[in-house]
Design a protein around this motif. Structure first.
Motif, PDB file in Angstrom:
ATOM      1  N   UNK A  27       0.812  -1.221   0.000  1.00 42.97           N
ATOM      2  CA  UNK A  27       0.000   0.000   0.000  1.00 42.97           C
ATOM      3  C   UNK A  27       0.845   1.271   0.000  1.00 42.97           C
ATOM      4  N   UNK A  28       2.160   1.142   0.133  1.00 43.99           N
ATOM      5  CA  UNK A  28       3.046   2.303   0.198  1.00 43.99           C
ATOM      6  C   UNK A  28       3.024   3.056  -1.130  1.00 43.99           C
ATOM      7  N   UNK A  29       2.792   4.371  -1.060  1.00 43.67           N
ATOM      8  CA  UNK A  29       2.705   5.195  -2.270  1.00 43.67           C
ATOM      9  C   UNK A  29       3.942   6.086  -2.411  1.00 43.67           C
ATOM     10  N   UNK A  30       4.560   6.026  -3.573  1.00 40.02           N
ATOM     11  CA  UNK A  30       5.646   6.931  -3.951  1.00 40.02           C
ATOM     12  C   UNK A  30       5.732   6.931  -5.471  1.00 40.02           C
ATOM     13  N   UNK A  31       6.432   7.905  -6.029  1.00 39.74           N
ATOM     14  CA  UNK A  31       6.479   8.074  -7.482  1.00 39.74           C
ATOM     15  C   UNK A  31       7.875   7.779  -8.028  1.00 39.74           C
ATOM     16  N   UNK A  32       7.915   7.231  -9.227  1.00 36.55           N
ATOM     17  CA  UNK A  32       9.175   7.086  -9.952  1.00 36.55           C
ATOM     18  C   UNK A  32       8.844   6.845 -11.420  1.00 36.55           C
ATOM     19  N   UNK A  33       9.767   7.217 -12.295  1.00 28.98           N
ATOM     20  CA  UNK A  33       9.627   6.957 -13.728  1.00 28.98           C
ATOM     21  C   UNK A  33      10.955   6.473 -14.294  1.00 28.98           C
ATOM     22  N   UNK A  34      11.969   7.373 -14.278  1.00 31.62           N
ATOM     23  CA  UNK A  34      13.195   7.087 -15.033  1.00 31.62           C
ATOM     24  C   UNK A  34      14.227   6.311 -14.236  1.00 31.62           C
ATOM     25  N   UNK A  35      14.266   6.479 -12.937  1.00 30.97           N
ATOM     26  CA  UNK A  35      15.244   5.846 -12.042  1.00 30.97           C
ATOM     27  C   UNK A  35      16.668   6.330 -12.301  1.00 30.97           C
ATOM     28  N   UNK A  36      16.815   7.483 -12.992  1.00 33.70           N
ATOM     29  CA  UNK A  36      18.154   7.964 -13.348  1.00 33.70           C
ATOM     30  C   UNK A  36      18.323   9.455 -13.098  1.00 33.70           C
ATOM     31  N   UNK A  37      17.483  10.064 -12.277  1.00 32.58           N
ATOM     32  CA  UNK A  37      17.630  11.481 -11.970  1.00 32.58           C
ATOM     33  C   UNK A  37      17.266  12.396 -13.112  1.00 32.58           C
ATOM     34  N   UNK A  38      16.399  11.941 -14.021  1.00 30.10           N
ATOM     35  CA  UNK A  38      16.027  12.735 -15.184  1.00 30.10           C
ATOM     36  C   UNK A  38      14.588  13.237 -15.105  1.00 30.10           C
ATOM     37  N   UNK A  39      13.678  12.420 -14.578  1.00 25.99           N
ATOM     38  CA  UNK A  39      12.260  12.798 -14.575  1.00 25.99           C
ATOM     39  C   UNK A  39      11.894  13.668 -13.379  1.00 25.99           C
ATOM     40  N   UNK A  40      12.588  13.552 -12.252  1.00 25.91           N
ATOM     41  CA  UNK A  40      12.282  14.341 -11.068  1.00 25.91           C
ATOM     42  C   UNK A  40      11.094  13.852 -10.271  1.00 25.91           C
ATOM     43  N   UNK A  74      -0.902  13.407  -2.821  1.00 23.05           N
ATOM     44  CA  UNK A  74      -1.674  12.304  -3.383  1.00 23.05           C
ATOM     45  C   UNK A  74      -1.796  11.188  -2.355  1.00 23.05           C
ATOM     46  N   UNK A  75      -0.696  10.871  -1.702  1.00 21.17           N
ATOM     47  CA  UNK A  75      -0.706   9.856  -0.651  1.00 21.17           C
ATOM     48  C   UNK A  75       0.703   9.466  -0.271  1.00 21.17           C
ATOM     49  N   UNK A  76       0.974   9.363   1.027  1.00 22.04           N
ATOM     50  CA  UNK A  76       2.290   8.976   1.541  1.00 22.04           C
ATOM     51  C   UNK A  76       3.379   9.899   0.995  1.00 22.04           C
ATOM     52  N   UNK A  77       4.268   9.377   0.136  1.00 22.57           N
ATOM     53  CA  UNK A  77       5.378  10.161  -0.390  1.00 22.57           C
ATOM     54  C   UNK A  77       5.085  10.741  -1.773  1.00 22.57           C
ATOM     55  N   UNK A  78       3.900  10.546  -2.264  1.00 20.04           N
ATOM     56  CA  UNK A  78       3.531  10.980  -3.611  1.00 20.04           C
ATOM     57  C   UNK A  78       2.814  12.326  -3.573  1.00 20.04           C
ATOM     58  N   UNK A  79       3.339  13.310  -4.333  1.00 17.68           N
ATOM     59  CA  UNK A  79       2.728  14.631  -4.424  1.00 17.68           C
ATOM     60  C   UNK A  79       2.551  14.988  -5.902  1.00 17.68           C
ATOM     61  N   UNK A  80       1.625  15.925  -6.164  1.00 19.80           N
ATOM     62  CA  UNK A  80       1.315  16.321  -7.533  1.00 19.80           C
ATOM     63  C   UNK A  80       2.127  17.551  -7.907  1.00 19.80           C
ATOM     64  N   UNK A  81       3.400  17.354  -8.222  1.00 24.76           N
ATOM     65  CA  UNK A  81       4.230  18.477  -8.641  1.00 24.76           C
ATOM     66  C   UNK A  81       3.836  18.975 -10.022  1.00 24.76           C
ATOM     67  N   UNK A  82       3.340  18.081 -10.871  1.00 26.35           N
ATOM     68  CA  UNK A  82       2.980  18.455 -12.236  1.00 26.35           C
ATOM     69  C   UNK A  82       1.898  19.513 -12.292  1.00 26.35           C
TER      70      UNK A  82
END
Length: 283
Positions: free
Chosen positions: A73-86, A122-130
């Motif tokens: 149930x832990x919420x966090x965001x990731x896309x690129x895993x390389x310091x590119x997407x933020x 959004x939840x836990x570690x996930x925020x809507x920066x976009x």
């Protein structure tokens, strides 16, 4: 007389070298701020997990390990895993950083993770920066403005000086992770402050010869207390930028140029058409 001959010793097969196992692996205690605003019964609280550290472990790897083996149930965001997407920006022991660029070996045995402040949770570690970044980009009109009424897309683009292209690229490396905004003390007091990310964007477009705006046009979007004059020069944005952008230099430069324009008014707006500045409210 017998011939004296020597026989070369037989070559021994190469031994397989096994790298020694690291004996410095720790059991990490990770306290994560948990809260789901979509759940009426959820309340903010810290939840502590234990994770076995591995070689070259990043916070991104650690969080995926937690979600895969302990708490789906832990919420966090990731896309690129390389310091590119933020996408994976968060507070690590109270300081903004990218999870995929933060090694656990640089952290103590017990540390805390929390979402970036100032953004919609959004939840836990996930925020809507976009959502915030889009509103900011609309406010400062972060795109190339041209005087032409109709754009000729078949027109061959003029060559750019390589040094100028490098200078533009340096500022264009911003990944809009939100670390500069989250670390800004002025933003916490003035939510309408555009932040260092916006000032950096204006500096980038001011360099771009394809943008036909001048300082009078930039003054319309940055010459206010919610723009560059709202910066208190605490410069935490510069300290915590994960891409090492020269934010303090750009803030000082744009503030000086906007002050000159505000005092002297030496340049007049030259654009034939400029998108009006307006506040956007995204539901």
């Amino acid at each position: 007389m017998a011939e004296n001959t020597k026989t070369a010793p037989e070559a021994k097969p190469a031994e397989k070298v096994t790298p020694p196992a690291s004996s410095n692996h720790r059991t990490l205690q990770v306290s994560i701020l948990r809260y789901n605003p979509a759940d009426s019964e959820s309340v903010p609280h810290l939840q502590t997990y234990q994770v076995s550290e591995t070689d070259s472990m990043t916070l991104y790897i650690l969080l995926n390990e937690l979600r895969d083996t302990q708490d789906p149930s832990l919420q966090f965001d990731f896309v690129c895993r390389a310091g590119i997407c933020g996408s994976c920006a968060m507070l690590v022991n109270g300081k903004p950083a990218l999870a995929c660029r933060t090694l656990t070996r640089d952290l103590p045995d017990h540390f805390t993770l929390a979402p970036l402040p100032g953004f919609e949770l959004i939840g836990d570690l996930s925020v809507n920066t976009g959502k915030w970044m889009r509103v900011m980009s609309e406010r400062i009109q972060a795109w190339c403005h041209v005087n032409e009424e109709q754009i000729n897309f078949n027109k061959i683009e003029k060559p750019m000086d390589p040094k100028l292209a490098e200078d533009i690229y340096l500022l264009d490396r911003c990944v809009e992770c939100g670390c500069c905004v989250a670390s800004c003390g002025n933003f916490r007091m003035r939510p309408d402050f555009v932040g260092a990310v916006a000032i950096n964007k204006i500096s980038r477009f001011r360099l771009d010869p394809r943008d036909h705006r001048n300082d009078a046009d930039y003054y319309e979007v940055m010459g206010t207390e919610s723009g560059v004059f709202g910066c208190m020069t605490l410069l935490a944005c510069h300290d915590f930028c994960p891409k090492d952008l020269p934010l303090k230099t750009q803030i000082a430069f744009i503030r000086r140029k906007m002050a000159e324009q505000g005092i002297t008014g030496k340049e007049k707006r030259t654009l034939k058409r400029v998108v009006p500045l307006r506040e956007l409210k995204l539901d």
